[in-house]
Structures are given as C-alpha cells and as structure tokens.
Design a protein around this motif. Structure first.
Motif: not given
Length: 270
Positions: A262-267
């Motif tokens: 999830a955090h990789t997608a946001k980045a």
C-alpha cells in the motif's frame, strides 16, 4: 467335716464348681484383655456411622439412587461401588448432581468431610467395594516420576492430554483437567473409574504404579508447575504450537506485506 463331705458327694457339686471356674476365667479375661472393649467401641462407632449415613442418604441421594441404593431410572445402583466411589464423587462436589446431563461436572462440595465419611460407610455396607485409600497409599514420597509418565501416556493421555489438562470426548462428554486435584481423589478415580473413565484396580495397576502416576501429574500439571517455553498452548505439543505459529506468524507477515504494498503504491502516485 461330715457336712462338707456330704456336700462334696451332692450330685450338683460338680456343676457348681464348673460354673465357678467359668466365672473366674471370664473375669480374668475381661480384666487382662482390654482390646475386646476397643473392638466393641469400634463396632458401635461403625454402626452409628452407618445409621447416620443412611439418614443423610435418604435426604440427599435416595431420590435418584433409591432408598436402598438399588438405583432408579435417574441414577445407577450403588451396591458394591464401595466407600472410595462415594468419597470421590461427593468429595469433589460431583454428587449430589445439580442437573442431569451427559456428564456431571466438578462443583462446590455440599457435605462436610465427616458427613461424607458417614455416607461412604452406609454405601459400603450395601455391598463390598473399594475402600477409601489411606494417606500412605496415595503418598508420592519415593515415587518414580518417569515411570508414572510412561503409565500416564499409555493409559490416560488419550483422554486427559499428555500433561493432564483434559480434553473433549464424544456426545458432550469430556475428560476433566487434573490441575490442582487432590492426590487422594486421583487415586480414588483410578481405583473406581468414575463416569467415562475405566477403572484400574490393584490387579491392573498396583499401588506403587498409582503413586508414580500421581507424582507425574503433580509434576507436569500441579499447583507449582510451569512451562519453560512460555505458554503451554493446551499442552498439545507441536500441533498447537505449529498452528499458533501458522496463524499468527503468517498472519503478521501478510499484514506487513499488505502495508508495504500500500505504501509503495502511494509513493509511486506521488
């Protein structure tokens, strides 16, 4: 002298002498054999206990087991179960039963120990059965814990779990936990086989073997027992430990993977 000689020749003289000799013998025996009095006192005390026990039985037990302990549709016959069965069932609070069911659970004890002793004396008078064990019989002094473990795993673990923590059986029945159970009650349970449990008389498992089993149970599941590995997880060994690791360990890894994704997608979007 003539009168004395005449009395000696009287036909009843021999009978009188014999009666006097018997009376003297009886008096000497009573004077020098006090054990007879003690035995009489014990007999009187036993009869008194049975009488008092019958009164208690008629009030608290007869409605299910019958006035003479012959049994009814609501309770089995108690003829021949012995004093040990009464001491176990009543001493652990299982009897009198609170309500019918597949198994009678342990609960608060209703009777005092002297009352239990009287109930046991009455039931024992209905037919021969196992007696209440003495302190020496269930003492674990000098017991072989390793041997007790072997016997327990062979004869008991399939129901009680290998560490005596209990387990579920069929049709709503269960093998209770042995944690904190009095050694006397463990001995009596092996001796009498309450409810779903098979009995282990001395011909099957002798007194020393029973002491070994009790010593093992008190060691692995006693009041002061502890697991060096942390939580015992039911004492089921690698099965429960593996399940715990699979559910919580793998669950934690999945949660971390989702968080990272999830955090990789946001980045990437930013």
């Amino acid at each position: 002298m003539k009168k004395l000689s005449a009395r000696r020749r009287h036909p009843m003289a021999a009978v009188v002498v014999l009666l006097l000799a018997l009376a003297a013998t009886g008096g000497l025996y009573a004077a020098f054999a006090p054990a007879g009095k003690a035995q009489a006192d014990d007999t009187a005390q036993s009869v008194s206990s049975i009488t008092e026990g019958k009164k208690l039985f008629s009030v608290g037990c007869a409605s299910c087991h019958g006035m003479g302990g012959e049994g009814t549709t609501d309770g089995p016959s108690l003829v021949g179960v012995g004093a040990a069965a009464v001491d176990f069932q009543v001493g652990t609070g299982r009897m009198p039963a609170q309500q019918p069911g597949p198994q009678v659970p342990k609960k608060k004890v209703v009777y005092t120990q002297p009352e239990i002793d009287k109930l046991a004396a009455y039931v024992a008078s209905l037919g021969a059965g196992p007696a209440v064990p003495t302190t020496e019989q269930y003492s674990v002094d000098g017991a072989n814990i390793a041997k007790g473990g072997e016997l327990f795993r062979t004869n008991c673990a399939q129901c009680h779990n290998f560490s005596g923590e209990g387990g579920a059986l069929t049709h709503g029945k269960f093998a209770p936990s042995l944690e904190g159970v009095d050694p006397k009650h463990i001995y009596e349970a092996m001796l009498t086989g309450p409810q779903n449990m098979p009995s282990f008389p001395d011909t099957t498992m002798n007194q020393q073997n029973k002491q070994d089993v009790i010593a093992y149970v008190k060691t692995v599941n006693g009041d002061n027992s502890s697991s060096p590995g942390g939580f015992k997880l039911g004492g089921l060994g690698p099965v429960s430990e593996g399940l715990f690791g699979w559910v919580f360990g793998l669950g934690a890894l999945i949660a971390v993977a989702i968080w990272v994704a999830a955090h990789t997608a946001k980045a990437k979007k930013s």
